[in-house]
Structure formats: structure tokens, C-alpha cells
Design a protein around this motif. Structure first.
Motif, PDB file in Angstrom:
ATOM      1  N   ARG A   1      -9.641 -15.809  -1.808  1.00  0.00           N
ATOM      2  CA  ARG A   1      -8.582 -14.998  -1.201  1.00  0.00           C
ATOM      3  C   ARG A   1      -8.457 -15.314   0.290  1.00  0.00           C
ATOM      4  O   ARG A   1      -7.355 -15.450   0.831  1.00  0.00           O
ATOM      5  CB  ARG A   1      -8.912 -13.520  -1.422  1.00  0.00           C
ATOM      6  N   GLN A   2      -9.599 -15.450   0.939  1.00  0.00           N
ATOM      7  CA  GLN A   2      -9.600 -15.743   2.369  1.00  0.00           C
ATOM      8  C   GLN A   2      -9.168 -17.188   2.661  1.00  0.00           C
ATOM      9  O   GLN A   2      -8.465 -17.448   3.644  1.00  0.00           O
ATOM     10  CB  GLN A   2     -10.998 -15.487   2.939  1.00  0.00           C
ATOM     11  N   ARG A   3      -9.605 -18.113   1.791  1.00  0.00           N
ATOM     12  CA  ARG A   3      -9.202 -19.514   1.963  1.00  0.00           C
ATOM     13  C   ARG A   3      -7.685 -19.655   1.868  1.00  0.00           C
ATOM     14  O   ARG A   3      -7.054 -20.342   2.675  1.00  0.00           O
ATOM     15  CB  ARG A   3      -9.848 -20.388   0.881  1.00  0.00           C
ATOM     16  N   ALA A   4      -7.099 -19.013   0.862  1.00  0.00           N
ATOM     17  CA  ALA A   4      -5.650 -19.075   0.711  1.00  0.00           C
ATOM     18  C   ALA A   4      -4.949 -18.538   1.946  1.00  0.00           C
ATOM     19  O   ALA A   4      -3.955 -19.109   2.422  1.00  0.00           O
ATOM     20  CB  ALA A   4      -5.227 -18.293  -0.531  1.00  0.00           C
ATOM     21  N   CYS A   5      -5.463 -17.458   2.491  1.00  0.00           N
ATOM     22  CA  CYS A   5      -4.884 -16.875   3.702  1.00  0.00           C
ATOM     23  C   CYS A   5      -4.942 -17.861   4.865  1.00  0.00           C
ATOM     24  O   CYS A   5      -3.957 -18.051   5.588  1.00  0.00           O
ATOM     25  CB  CYS A   5      -5.627 -15.583   4.055  1.00  0.00           C
ATOM     26  N   GLU A   6      -6.093 -18.489   5.053  1.00  0.00           N
ATOM     27  CA  GLU A   6      -6.271 -19.462   6.141  1.00  0.00           C
ATOM     28  C   GLU A   6      -5.307 -20.637   6.002  1.00  0.00           C
ATOM     29  O   GLU A   6      -4.697 -21.082   6.972  1.00  0.00           O
ATOM     30  CB  GLU A   6      -7.714 -19.977   6.151  1.00  0.00           C
ATOM     31  N   LEU A   7      -5.161 -21.146   4.782  1.00  0.00           N
ATOM     32  CA  LEU A   7      -4.327 -22.322   4.568  1.00  0.00           C
ATOM     33  C   LEU A   7      -2.836 -21.997   4.666  1.00  0.00           C
ATOM     34  O   LEU A   7      -2.055 -22.792   5.202  1.00  0.00           O
ATOM     35  CB  LEU A   7      -4.660 -22.958   3.215  1.00  0.00           C
ATOM     36  N   ILE A   8      -2.442 -20.845   4.179  1.00  0.00           N
ATOM     37  CA  ILE A   8      -1.034 -20.453   4.287  1.00  0.00           C
ATOM     38  C   ILE A   8      -0.652 -20.293   5.761  1.00  0.00           C
ATOM     39  O   ILE A   8       0.463 -20.625   6.179  1.00  0.00           O
ATOM     40  CB  ILE A   8      -0.771 -19.157   3.498  1.00  0.00           C
ATOM     41  N   LYS A   9      -1.580 -19.814   6.550  1.00  0.00           N
ATOM     42  CA  LYS A   9      -1.342 -19.606   7.980  1.00  0.00           C
ATOM     43  C   LYS A   9      -0.968 -20.905   8.701  1.00  0.00           C
ATOM     44  O   LYS A   9      -0.202 -20.890   9.675  1.00  0.00           O
ATOM     45  CB  LYS A   9      -2.608 -19.001   8.600  1.00  0.00           C
ATOM     46  N   ILE A  10      -1.497 -22.047   8.227  1.00  0.00           N
ATOM     47  CA  ILE A  10      -1.222 -23.324   8.901  1.00  0.00           C
ATOM     48  C   ILE A  10      -0.208 -24.173   8.131  1.00  0.00           C
ATOM     49  O   ILE A  10       0.052 -25.325   8.500  1.00  0.00           O
ATOM     50  CB  ILE A  10      -2.514 -24.130   9.136  1.00  0.00           C
ATOM     51  N   ALA A  11       0.349 -23.624   7.046  1.00  0.00           N
ATOM     52  CA  ALA A  11       1.388 -24.328   6.304  1.00  0.00           C
ATOM     53  C   ALA A  11       2.698 -24.297   7.083  1.00  0.00           C
ATOM     54  O   ALA A  11       2.884 -23.507   8.022  1.00  0.00           O
ATOM     55  CB  ALA A  11       1.567 -23.699   4.927  1.00  0.00           C
ATOM     56  N   HIS A  12       3.619 -25.161   6.696  1.00  0.00           N
ATOM     57  CA  HIS A  12       4.936 -25.131   7.335  1.00  0.00           C
ATOM     58  C   HIS A  12       5.602 -23.779   7.045  1.00  0.00           C
ATOM     59  O   HIS A  12       5.548 -23.285   5.911  1.00  0.00           O
ATOM     60  CB  HIS A  12       5.792 -26.269   6.786  1.00  0.00           C
ATOM     61  N   PRO A  13       6.240 -23.158   8.039  1.00  0.00           N
ATOM     62  CA  PRO A  13       6.840 -21.831   7.833  1.00  0.00           C
ATOM     63  C   PRO A  13       7.814 -21.771   6.656  1.00  0.00           C
ATOM     64  O   PRO A  13       7.936 -20.722   6.002  1.00  0.00           O
ATOM     65  CB  PRO A  13       7.573 -21.585   9.162  1.00  0.00           C
ATOM     66  N   ASP A  14       8.497 -22.881   6.367  1.00  0.00           N
ATOM     67  CA  ASP A  14       9.455 -22.887   5.260  1.00  0.00           C
ATOM     68  C   ASP A  14       8.793 -22.681   3.898  1.00  0.00           C
ATOM     69  O   ASP A  14       9.474 -22.333   2.918  1.00  0.00           O
ATOM     70  CB  ASP A  14      10.231 -24.206   5.230  1.00  0.00           C
ATOM     71  N   HIS A  15       7.483 -22.903   3.827  1.00  0.00           N
ATOM     72  CA  HIS A  15       6.790 -22.858   2.533  1.00  0.00           C
ATOM     73  C   HIS A  15       5.818 -21.684   2.417  1.00  0.00           C
ATOM     74  O   HIS A  15       5.224 -21.495   1.350  1.00  0.00           O
ATOM     75  CB  HIS A  15       6.025 -24.170   2.307  1.00  0.00           C
TER      76      HIS A  15
END
Length: 468
Positions: free
Chosen positions: A436-450
Motif C-alpha cells: 500500500r505504501q509502495r504504491a503511494c510512493e510510486l504514484i507520487k512520482i508518476a506523471h500527473p496525467d496518469h
């Protein structure tokens, strides 16, 4: 004057024929001189020893023996050869032998696949192998691959008869030690390097002399996205006194460009890029904190621009060693503040890293990514920094952070190996995080469009919202 054919214990004449059985005492230590002369011949004559069914090994990267490979291709066609296997790491040049019209003659076998053989592999005319870089020499030592002929690119001999393997030591020494015949391309423009690069010219069964520039990479500056990634890594993850590993490409160059205020950096890397030259000249790279090879840059192969080749030429500040030493995790973990910077094709929301394929289509290979990512994580000083760096999106706008890896994509670096993932939008710290935390970390640095789509996909997969 007859010269000795290597481990097959036969005599090999300067005209490369007339084989007869004669015993001799032979050492396969490449730095040990043998009392014999090496004939200097033209490329066509040099490769005439290759016959149907042979396994041919060639050196790679900037040391790809392009003249010999072109002559080999012509020889194969003119003499109607069949089933010749050409094995290698990443090579430069046209790799003409991989063209469809030569498919009955030659078959490429890549330990790490370059762009010049990618189409042949995709169409079933070539093979590739999943193997850690540091384990490639074992293919020769365990006799899994037994070269009949090796084609190698070296500097001309010095006054003592010693040539240098120059820009590629990597698995070349292991390949040559287990080859029946060695053919050398001696090039006045091949840099002389030190460390494990020396080979006495008496080990060559024949040689050709050329004076041609080496293949070059670089010259194109990093993009704005890559510059942001380089700055994030340099300012947040690279400490003074760190030992760096990085490959070739715009992101490593961007990191190097951002390190000009750092002190006492060291280099221990299977390869290094053009930007190292400026850092050395500015006094940022001293290698003074190293306990091993103190005061020396350590590499195994390289390719870059002419300034890089001029820098490493006859320079004792540079040591080139075999890949099973440089990439050995037990060696990597001893480097101070070992900071490994590697890139990839995609990362899923749990941290799995795909670096060698796009879905089912093989693109490159394992390389040294896992060797150094693990070595940095296991650093004896507890200050190692394993980094995966990439733009947040592809050139086509697709997210490189995916809910799941593409069908058929291979995991090169496991989710347990990954500590940091960096895009132009920030740094995701994954070590010690649950899914759950990993997904949060990775979404945070993903392109805003995604990000919204990724958040929804994470909830569907994990049955809980991504959260710190």
C-alpha cells in the motif's frame, strides 16, 4: 615460420592452413609471452580459418572488431558456410552477419543484446540469453561455450610485444583463454588501458592492422526531464565520498553534470560515461575514499566520445578489469557509500523492475543492474544507495510506472531489491514499505496525467487505497 595454434596443440602456418598434429607446452595466461611470431595478414585471410559449425566469439562495445566481422560475413557467403554461431555482449557497427540473407550461415547469440541484433532476435534469426553480467565468464570457464575462433580488437604491441584490450576487458579475457584460435584487429586508435587489459601479441594466431576511429556515443545533451532527474539524484542521494556506478546514456550523463560541487567521489562501474572526464579534471573524482584500488577509477568496458578515449589512453588513473571481478557483489559491497544508478523500461506499483523486454519483445539484457543494485544495498558501511532512474513517461506519453508489468515482461530486478525509484517528479523510497505504501510512493512520482488511473488500479489490485 610456423606459429602455434592455441589449445588444440597443432601447428598453424602464416597462410592459416596446413594443420598437422604437433605437441607443444602452452600457457593460456594471456600476459605470458610464447616463443612464436604472429603473422600479419589481410582481414580476408585472417578469417579464412572459420568453418561451418564453428562458434566465433567477438569483443564488444567500442572494441567491436568491425573490420574482421565484415570480412567474416563475406567469407561465410563466398565459401557457402553453414551454422556458424557468433556470440558476444553488446556490439557496435552494422552486424551484417545478422541480415536475413545470411540466416543459414550465421546465428547471433547475445549475452547482452544491442540494437544491431534486436531485429534478428525478434524474427527468430538470433538468440539472446538472460544472465547476470558478472556470470558471463562462467560460460567459458564451465565450457558451456567453447569458441573455435575469437575475434578481438586491441592496441598495437609495445616494445615488449604487449597489446592492450583497451576499451573492453569484461568477458574478453575468459573468451580468449578458452579459444582454439585468436585473431586480432590491431588498431592504432585503440586506447592502451591498464589493469587486466594486457595480452601478449604472441597469443594471436593471426593479426590484421587497421587505423580506424572507434564507435562513439554521446554528444547529445540531456533533455529537460533527464536534467531534472540528474539534479534530484545528485542533490539528494549522492553524498561526498560516494563511489558511483552508472551506465551509458542521457540519465547517467545528467547525474554527472549535476555533481560538480561534490568532493572525493570514486568510480567503480562496469562502464562509465563521458561526463566522468570533466569531474576528474575539476577534482570531484579522486577515488581517495576507496579501500580497494584507492586513487583509481575501476571499469570493465566503455564506449563514449573521442574525449573519453583520449582520457583513458595510457592513463594509469584508469584500471580496466574483468567483469566477474568488477561486478562481483562481494567486491561492490566493499566500496564506500556505493551508489548504483540504473535505468529501466517500466516499474509496476509493487516495485518490480523490467529492464530487458517490452512485453514479450526482448530489448536488451540483464547487464550489471542486479549486480550493483544488490551490492549497494549490502554495502559494508550501511550507506549504499541503490537507485532506479527513469522518465515518468515514454516518448509516446505512456506511463513507465504501470499497475502491472506488460504481459510477457520479465522481472530483472525484484521488488525486494529496489530501494529508490527516481523520475523528474521526485524520489520514491520503497525499502521497508508495504505494498500500500509502495504504491503511494510510486504514484507520487508518476506523471500527473496518469496518477488518477494508477490510484484506481492500485485499489483494484490491493483492495485498499494507496497511503503512507
Amino acid at each position: 615460420m610456423a606459429v602455434v595454434l592455441r589449445s588444440s596443440r597443432k601447428w598453424f602456418s602464416p597462410t592459416l592452413n596446413n594443420l598437422s598434429n604437433n605437441y607443444f607446452t602452452y600457457s593460456n595466461e594471456l600476459a605470458h609471452p610464447i616463443q612464436r611470431e604472429t603473422p600479419i595478414v589481410c582481414p580476408d585471410e585472417a578469417v579464412s580459418v572459420i568453418k561451418s559449425g564453428d562458434t566465433v566469439f567477438c569483443s564488444g562495445a567500442a572494441a567491436t572488431p568491425i573490420d574482421l566481422l565484415n570480412a567474416m560475413t563475406k567469407h561465410g557467403k563466398d565459401n557457402c558456410l553453414e551454422n556458424v554461431t557468433v556470440c558476444h555482449m553488446h556490439t557496435e557497427g552494422p552486424a551484417t552477419y545478422c541480415q536475413p540473407e545470411y540466416s543459414d550461415i550465421f546465428r547471433s547469440s547475445s549475452f547482452f543484446m544491442g540494437g544491431n541484433v534486436r531485429k534478428a532476435v525478434a524474427e527468430g534469426r538470433g538468440d539472446n540469453m538472460s544472465i547476470f553480467l558478472h556470470e558471463i565468464p562462467k560460460l567459458f570457464f564451465k565450457k558451456i561455450i567453447k569458441p573455435d575462433v575469437s575475434l578481438v580488437h586491441v592496441s598495437p604491441p609495445d616494445e615488449h610485444g604487449y597489446c592492450s584490450l583497451g576499451t573492453s576487458v569484461d568477458c574478453v579475457r575468459a573468451g580468449l583463454m578458452h579459444s582454439k584460435v585468436i585473431i586480432a584487429q590491431m588498431n592504432k586508435q585503440m586506447p592502451r588501458t591498464f589493469g587486466g587489459a594486457l595480452i601478449h601479441s604472441s597469443h594471436f594466431d593471426a593479426a590484421v592492422e587497421v587505423d580506424t576511429p572507434l564507435p562513439q556515443h554521446g554528444g547529445k545533451g540531456p533533455s529537460d526531464v533527464e536534467t531534472k532527474i540528474g539534479k534530484l539524484i545528485a542533490e539528494n542521494l549522492v553524498k561526498d565520498g560516494a563511489t558511483l556506478q552508472m551506465g551509458i546514456g542521457s540519465i547517467p550523463d545528467a547525474v554527472l553534470n549535476a555533481l560538480h560541487n561534490h568532493k572525493d567521489l570514486g568510480i567503480h562501474s562496469e562502464m562509465f560515461a563521458n561526463g566522468v572526464v570533466d569531474l576528474v579534471k575539476k577534482g570531484c573524482v579522486t577515488n581517495s575514499k576507496k579501500k580497494m584500488h584507492q586513487g583509481r577509477i575501476v571499469g570493465s568496458f566503455l564506449i563514449g566520445n573521442q574525449a573519453l578515449y583520449d582520457f583513458v589512453n595510457n592513463n594509469p588513473f584508469i584500471e580496466m578489469h574483468v567483469i566477474d571481478y568488477v561486478n562481483d557483489t562481494s567486491i561492490v559491497k566493499q566500496q564506500p557509500r556505493m551508489t548504483a544508478i540504473n535505468s529501466c523500461i517500466e516499474v509496476d506499483l509493487t516495485g518490480q523492475v523490467c529492464s530487458d523486454s517490452i512485453g514479450t519483445r526482448f530489448y536488451s539484457g540483464f547487464g550489471g543492474q542486479v549486480d550493483f543494485i544488490r551490492g549497494a544495498a549490502e554495502g559494508f558501511d550501511g550507506e549504499g544507495v541503490p537507485i532506479i532512474a527513469m522518465p515518468s513517461a515514454t516518448n509516446k506519453g505512456q506511463s513507465k510506472i504501470s499497475p502491472v508489468l506488460k504481459p510477457g515482461a520479465g522481472v530483472v530486478t525484484s521488488r525486494a531489491h529496489v530501494h529508490y525509484v527516481v523520475t523528474e517528479y521526485g524520489i520514491a523510497s520503497l525499502f521497508g514499505k508495504n505494498m500500500r505504501q509502495r504504491a503511494c510512493e510510486l504514484i507520487k512520482i508518476a506523471h500527473p496525467d496518469h496518477r488518477q488511473a494508477l490510484e484506481k488500479a492500485a485499489f483494484e489490485r490491493l483492495k485498499v487505497m494507496p497511503s503512507k
